[in-house]
Structure formats: C-alpha cells, structure tokens
Design an enzyme around this catalytic site. Sequence first.
Site: not given
Length: 531
Positions: A44, A40-41, A272, A151
């Site tokens: 950003a 996810n970074s 938000r 994983t």
Amino acid sequence: MSKKTIAVIGSGAAALSLAAAFPPSYEVTVITKKSVKNSNSVYAQGGIAAAYAKDDSIEAHLEDTLYAGCGHNNLAIVADVLHDGKMMVQSLLERGFPFDRNERGGVCLGREGAHSYNRIFHAGGDATGRLLIDYLLKRINSKIKLIENETAADLLIEDGRCIGVMTKDSKGRLKVRHADEVVLAAGGCGNLFLHHTNDLTVTGDGLSLAYRAGAELTDLEFTQFHPTLLVKNGVSYGLVSEAVRGEGGCLVDENGRRIMAERHPLGDLAPRDIVSRVIHEEMAKGNRVYIDFSAISDFETRFPTITAICEKAGIDIHSGKIPVAPGMHFLMGGVSVNRWGETTVPGLYAIGETACSGLHGANRLASNSLLEALVFGKRAAEHIIQKPVYNRQYQSGLETSVFYEVPDIEGHELQSKMTSHMSILREQSSLIELSIWLHTLPFQEVNVKDITIRQMELSHLWQTAKLMTFSALLREESRGAHFRTDFPHAEVSWQGRQIVHTKKGTKIRKNEGIWNNESFTAEKITESLFS
C-alpha cells in the site's frame, strides 16, 4: 474457564489489527500462506484517510466516500468507520507511528483522488503499508502464534457453525485447527487479471472458502481497476500511487496533452473508476499514457518506492514521465458482513478486502482501505471478546472426504479471459461468452489430501470468476467500477439492490441500509460517467 481460541486466516493490516487487539489470555493463531509480510497491505503506497485538518470534517469525508461509491454505500457503516477511524489515527499519532511530518513537526496531509480536502496520512513517503505492518507486528503480544507457509484448505462446519479450519503446510501435510471463532482476512482476488497490484498469494481464497462454507457473497461485480500501474512492453512492474497526482503530477499522452483536463471536474484527481475508463479509452485509440511528474521537485525523496519500481523497469526518473495503464486493484464486494465483521455463518468473521460491509459502495475512495482494515480488525476483536466461550465438544477431526474442482487450464489462461471480457468495460455478449467458457471448462475432482497449493488457488480463482461474471451479467446498469457499455448509466431501478450468492443460489435483494438518495443516483452518478 477455558481460553477462547481464535484462528485468523491472513496476515495483512486487518488480520494484524485484529490480533493486536486481543489480550494475552486469548489463544490467537494467525495463519498465512507464505511469509507474514506477503499481503496486499505491504504494497500500500497510499495512506490512511481521516478528517484531521481544522477545515475538514467527518461529514466532508463521508460525502466524498458516498460520491466515490456512487450511491451504493451503507450509510451507517460509512459513518461508523469514519468516526472510529479518526480515533484510530489519533491513537497511532499518540503511540508514535512514524507519519510523515513537515519541517515544523506537523503531520503532512496529502490529497488523493476524489477527496475534497488534504486528509491522507502517509508514512515513509509511499511506504505506509509496509511501515504499518511493521508497527502492528510489534504491537501483537508474544503469546500470539504466527504460522507461516500454511494454507487454509477448508472451513470446518458442524451443525451450521464454523468450528475451525483445515490447513495444508508447504510439505502437503493436513492439519485441523479448531477454534471458537474463525476470521477470514485473506484479501481479494487480484490475481484473476493479467495486470494487477496484488501479492501473488492473493487468489480469492477467503471468498471461495466462505462460499464453500455456506456464507453469503455480495457485490462481486464491483472490481476497482487502479488507473496507474507502471506498465512497460506489456509487463506490469507495480503501482504508481495517485498521491503522485495529488502532489502535482498529471496524466498526459505522448504529445503532452492532459487527458483528464476536460473529462471530469476534478481532473486528474477524479474517482479511480473514471480515470481508469479515460485511460482505457485513450489506449484503445492507440495513444500511450504517462504520468508527468516534472512539477514535483523532490520526487525521489517523496516517492522512494515508486522510484525503485522505475529503476527496476528501466525508466529514466529524470525524464519526468512514467508509462501507465490500469490494472485490477481492489474488490469492493466480498463476504457479506455486519458492522462487527460477522458473516452469515455463525462462528465465522470476515474483515479487510475479503469482506463486504458496504463501506466502499460501488467504488472505493482512495486510502479508505487501510482505514477499514484497522477499524474492522479492532472492532471484530472487541465483538469476539464480548461473546461467551463456545461450548466446545468438537466431533470434526481430519476430514479427508473433501474435494476441490480444479479446471484443466493454466492460471494465465483464466487471467487472459477475465482481462479481455470482465475488466474496465463490459457488455452482455462478451459476458455471456465468458460465462459459458467458465462453466464448460473440463475439470477434475481432487481430494484435499492430494491437491497442491497451486491447484487449490486455481480452484478458488475459478469459483470466484464464475460468481463475479454472473454478477456483472445480472447488473444491467453502470455504477462505479461496474461499467456496462450496453447500459451506460446508473438506473434508479437498481438503487439499493445487491446481487447475493450462496451455495443455494443467487438472488437480487434490496438492502435498506444503502444510502437512498435518488437525486444523487440520477444526477451526480450519471454526470460522473461517460458513454
């Protein structure tokens, strides 16, 4: 003396900040499901928040964080992180990190939702996350192992302590990686919902693995839906940063009416959770919502990532409007940790979005997440360095009697149910219906030897969904990102109380570290909600 071994699950900003803080004498292995840049970074678009301007202060940043968090923040953690975060940003500046600068060479400071000052450091316009990951990858020493396409399948627990991790590679082969300390930095669980901003690899793995290992999970009802994803014909193309609104963009309907004008004192820069509910309300009336950015003259230069997303979606950038809708963005809850990132299981740490430290409270303040990742990554590493080497006499080998419960559904079915019952607005009957559905799904027990990565991910998401829904059902109030239409106000009786899950059961517990200011709870929070 033998080397201390560290296993890190994940490769986002928190994981790499941690890895970069270890000296070469430590044996550090970073394990990631796909490429090291699948996190996810990387996506950003916002920046890193820090009180840097002369007229700003850590106290003002703290007040904004508490206000956004709706009186559910751990005050000591907030103060700690904002103090250390400012020093980390100063360090980035001294080391030449490419923050955006004006024509005079000064740092450009942006403003985003619920911030009272311009304090957001951006890089590459709207590419801060990507550039930060590139920077951190260059900072880690050459002795650190980066293992891609592997994983985490299970945490190894011996005599109540985490002593390593069992992994599965892309060819289905199991491996055991023993470690003195294991650090979960695997992100949140955005893929539980149809519209989200998360990388496709972010499937609640860290949460579920910690739960299986006996760790506490806290505050799972607090799920932040970002107000502005570019959504066209039901398809989500990506995030439209609230920095667009900070630069002068505004939310309008198809007739050009500004929908936030009379809904909150901060208007388009309201927290938000507030903005997401207003957009949801407008869409429920049949109104389409757009970001009008016509007032931003250099949009394509300032927001190259968003411009590319618009082109991919077939949006004419010269129209000055982008169609938007809310989507799952960030989990405020997670694995319970202390100020060092330690979980309730010895030998196991959690950092970044996987963790719940109390920094964000019930609703995260914009651009506090990369700050959190940097601070907790470095802080966890420093704590591990101070600890003595664990007296390793490992007995756990390759344990093949590990089973996963895999529901007999497709992932999109789970996403659809969560989106319709557990998203921005919630109420008892809908939550009960969802909970019954989740707990009565047929499932099969699959041995870890035979399980596919996709089955493992589905199992993680299912487990997370059950706990999250139960939390939302138990918390009979509205606070921050958790909004119950049948309990539309914050309740003093819930102030400072957290819902905590372990394998042994669920309990509601008073946390004395949560900021206890009844006037804030009763007045400021309630005034910021709408019913």
